[in-house]
Write a protein that holds these residues in place. Structure first.
Motif, PDB file in Angstrom:
ATOM      1  N   VAL A 267      69.984  72.682  11.724  1.00  0.00           N
ATOM      2  CA  VAL A 267      71.036  71.733  11.984  1.00  0.00           C
ATOM      3  C   VAL A 267      72.014  71.938  10.437  1.00  0.00           C
ATOM      4  CG1 VAL A 267      72.339  69.617  12.184  1.00  0.00           C
ATOM      5  CG2 VAL A 267      70.168  70.161  13.495  1.00  0.00           C
ATOM      6  N   LEU A 268      73.149  72.594  10.716  1.00  0.00           N
ATOM      7  CA  LEU A 268      73.862  72.897   9.656  1.00  0.00           C
ATOM      8  C   LEU A 268      74.821  71.522   9.157  1.00  0.00           C
ATOM      9  CD1 LEU A 268      74.967  74.650   7.329  1.00  0.00           C
ATOM     10  CD2 LEU A 268      76.463  75.815   8.989  1.00  0.00           C
ATOM     11  N   PHE A 269      75.641  71.044  10.226  1.00  0.00           N
ATOM     12  CA  PHE A 269      76.497  69.750   9.997  1.00  0.00           C
ATOM     13  C   PHE A 269      75.828  68.850  11.224  1.00  0.00           C
ATOM     14  CE2 PHE A 269      79.950  73.204   9.613  1.00  0.00           C
ATOM     15  CZ  PHE A 269      79.554  73.600   8.076  1.00  0.00           C
ATOM     16  N   PRO A 270      75.612  67.581  10.710  1.00  0.00           N
ATOM     17  CA  PRO A 270      74.939  66.543  11.537  1.00  0.00           C
ATOM     18  C   PRO A 270      75.665  66.297  12.684  1.00  0.00           C
ATOM     19  CG  PRO A 270      75.591  65.527   9.431  1.00  0.00           C
ATOM     20  CD  PRO A 270      75.968  67.270   9.516  1.00  0.00           C
ATOM     21  N   GLY A 271      75.251  65.838  13.825  1.00  0.00           N
ATOM     22  CA  GLY A 271      75.864  65.618  14.726  1.00  0.00           C
ATOM     23  C   GLY A 271      75.152  64.845  16.034  1.00  0.00           C
ATOM     24  N   SER A 272      75.221  65.246  17.446  1.00  0.00           N
ATOM     25  CA  SER A 272      74.426  64.647  18.352  1.00  0.00           C
ATOM     26  C   SER A 272      74.215  65.727  19.336  1.00  0.00           C
ATOM     27  CB  SER A 272      75.249  63.240  18.801  1.00  0.00           C
ATOM     28  OG  SER A 272      76.319  63.654  19.484  1.00  0.00           O
ATOM     29  N   ALA A 273      73.355  65.417  20.219  1.00  0.00           N
ATOM     30  CA  ALA A 273      72.972  66.428  21.377  1.00  0.00           C
ATOM     31  C   ALA A 273      72.237  65.661  22.359  1.00  0.00           C
ATOM     32  CB  ALA A 273      72.023  67.318  21.003  1.00  0.00           C
ATOM     33  N   HIS A 274      72.078  66.329  23.701  1.00  0.00           N
ATOM     34  CA  HIS A 274      71.093  65.882  24.627  1.00  0.00           C
ATOM     35  C   HIS A 274      70.299  66.992  24.744  1.00  0.00           C
ATOM     36  CE1 HIS A 274      74.451  62.984  25.416  1.00  0.00           C
ATOM     37  NE2 HIS A 274      73.489  62.100  25.945  1.00  0.00           N
ATOM     38  N   ARG A 275      68.685  66.547  25.059  1.00  0.00           N
ATOM     39  CA  ARG A 275      67.915  67.512  25.071  1.00  0.00           C
ATOM     40  C   ARG A 275      67.134  67.373  26.507  1.00  0.00           C
ATOM     41  NH1 ARG A 275      62.719  65.779  21.147  1.00  0.00           N
ATOM     42  NH2 ARG A 275      61.801  63.955  22.512  1.00  0.00           N
ATOM     43  N   ILE A 276      66.476  68.302  26.877  1.00  0.00           N
ATOM     44  CA  ILE A 276      65.912  68.181  28.021  1.00  0.00           C
ATOM     45  C   ILE A 276      64.483  69.095  28.064  1.00  0.00           C
ATOM     46  CG2 ILE A 276      67.251  70.467  29.087  1.00  0.00           C
ATOM     47  CD1 ILE A 276      66.781  69.176  31.816  1.00  0.00           C
ATOM     48  N   ARG A 277      63.416  68.821  28.467  1.00  0.00           N
ATOM     49  CA  ARG A 277      62.169  69.482  28.571  1.00  0.00           C
ATOM     50  C   ARG A 277      62.527  70.823  29.108  1.00  0.00           C
ATOM     51  NH1 ARG A 277      57.844  66.849  26.189  1.00  0.00           N
ATOM     52  NH2 ARG A 277      57.980  64.849  26.134  1.00  0.00           N
ATOM     53  N   VAL A 278      61.679  71.817  28.605  1.00  0.00           N
ATOM     54  CA  VAL A 278      61.891  73.156  29.277  1.00  0.00           C
ATOM     55  C   VAL A 278      61.572  73.220  30.748  1.00  0.00           C
ATOM     56  CG1 VAL A 278      61.133  75.543  29.071  1.00  0.00           C
ATOM     57  CG2 VAL A 278      61.758  74.418  27.040  1.00  0.00           C
ATOM     58  N   GLU A 279      60.341  72.489  30.919  1.00  0.00           N
ATOM     59  CA  GLU A 279      59.894  72.670  32.307  1.00  0.00           C
ATOM     60  C   GLU A 279      60.872  71.772  33.160  1.00  0.00           C
ATOM     61  OE1 GLU A 279      57.106  69.541  30.053  1.00  0.00           O
ATOM     62  OE2 GLU A 279      58.246  71.420  29.589  1.00  0.00           O
ATOM     63  N   ASP A 280      61.408  70.634  32.863  1.00  0.00           N
ATOM     64  CA  ASP A 280      62.445  70.036  33.676  1.00  0.00           C
ATOM     65  C   ASP A 280      63.670  70.766  33.890  1.00  0.00           C
ATOM     66  OD1 ASP A 280      60.866  67.768  33.967  1.00  0.00           O
ATOM     67  OD2 ASP A 280      61.486  66.868  31.941  1.00  0.00           O
ATOM     68  N   LEU A 281      64.146  71.711  32.764  1.00  0.00           N
ATOM     69  CA  LEU A 281      65.227  72.515  33.140  1.00  0.00           C
ATOM     70  C   LEU A 281      65.117  73.591  34.121  1.00  0.00           C
ATOM     71  CD1 LEU A 281      68.328  72.956  32.654  1.00  0.00           C
ATOM     72  CD2 LEU A 281      67.311  74.337  30.561  1.00  0.00           C
ATOM     73  N   ARG A 282      63.803  74.242  33.952  1.00  0.00           N
ATOM     74  CA  ARG A 282      63.284  75.297  34.672  1.00  0.00           C
ATOM     75  C   ARG A 282      63.279  74.858  36.181  1.00  0.00           C
ATOM     76  NH1 ARG A 282      61.657  80.065  32.607  1.00  0.00           N
ATOM     77  NH2 ARG A 282      61.018  80.027  30.344  1.00  0.00           N
TER      78      ARG A 282
END
Length: 276
Positions: A132-147
């Motif tokens: 992370v270069l500049f702080p912010g926000s995101a949404h993450r998802i487990r790789v297996e769930d995304l697959r």
């Protein structure tokens, strides 16, 4: 799927705000996995999440978790399994190649993309470091769930593939740019791309980082930025750089900027058209 949250704003925008409020200490604070039945995507800032149909967005939204991105947070390491894919909502992530005690930035990822999306193509092992270069926000998802979701919802997979193609071009073009173009062109191109990815003309960037990212001498970076400021293309303040005349800065950039910005724009346009 639960009924108590009915809009993308509540599910994505609202959950992100909750994560930002609760964050403390060195580790990110996560809310519970997002459960949603979206009826609109007008409040989704991430370009990939904003592209699929509402049905597809609801399917992937079942597994999303909001996360605060803090400066210098490492999201992925080379040669290691990645557990999550991160859809960036705000802030900026530096994608880097680490080899023989040397580091080279190959791309930046902002609200138009996702960290780890390429793993859907090449597998679980990461080849880059993402910081992370500049702080912010995101949404993450487990790789297996995304697959699993992309297997059931091929349109989501297509949206991700379009972005990965643009990102792959970005990484390859960065290497070519480093040996073919001069300091002024490369610096102008980086500033324009970072501004696009961050969605603002104000960049909290230092001369030291620009020197590091582009593999240039710090004195050379300072000299070029002074020249840009004299030409009224930018305004420099302590720790902050503001792009003052965007069109003029784009004219200073090498052809890599138009190529890459065009690739990202095309990827986003095709995805939106396909998502309806």
């Amino acid at each position: 799927m639960t009924d108590h949250v009915s809009t993308v704003r509540e599910a994505l925008d609202g959950s992100r705000d909750a994560a930002l409020t609760k964050a403390s200490g060195k580790q990110p604070m996560l809310d519970r996995p997002v459960k949603m039945r979206p009826r609109t995507r007008s409040f989704v800032k991430n370009a990939i999440l904003a592209s699929p149909s509402l049905q597809d967005l609801a399917a992937i939204g079942e597994f999303l978790e909001p996360i605060v991105l803090k400066e210098r947070m490492i999201l992925q390491e080379p040669k290691k399994h990645l557990d999550y894919v991160y859809f960036i909502e705000s802030g900026l992530v530096s994608l880097r190649i680490v080899a023989a005690e040397s580091i080279l930035e190959s791309a930046v990822i902002g609200h138009w993309g996702a960290v780890g999306a390429s793993l859907l193509v090449v597998g679980h092992i990461s080849t880059h470091q993402s910081v992370v270069l500049f702080p912010g926000s995101a949404h993450r998802i487990r790789v297996e769930d995304l697959r699993r979701v992309t297997k059931e919802r091929p349109e989501i997979r297509e949206h991700l593939f379009r972005y990965v193609q643009a990102l792959t071009l970005h990484c390859a073009q960065t290497g070519l740019c480093g040996v073919r173009h001069d300091r002024e062109q490369r610096l102008a191109s980086w500033l324009c791309l970072a501004s696009d990815a961050l969605g603002t003309h104000v960049l909290p960037i230092t001369h030291d980082y620009l020197s590091f990212a582009l593999g240039l001498r710090r004195a050379g970076v300072t000299e070029t930025l002074i020249r840009f400021e004299e030409q009224r293309l930018i305004r420099k303040m302590r720790g902050v750089l503001q792009i003052h005349e965007r069109k003029g800065l784009e004219q200073k950039a090498c052809g890599c900027y138009k190529l890459l910005s065009g690739a990202y724009a095309l990827s986003e346009s095709l995805s939106k058209r396909a998502g309806g």
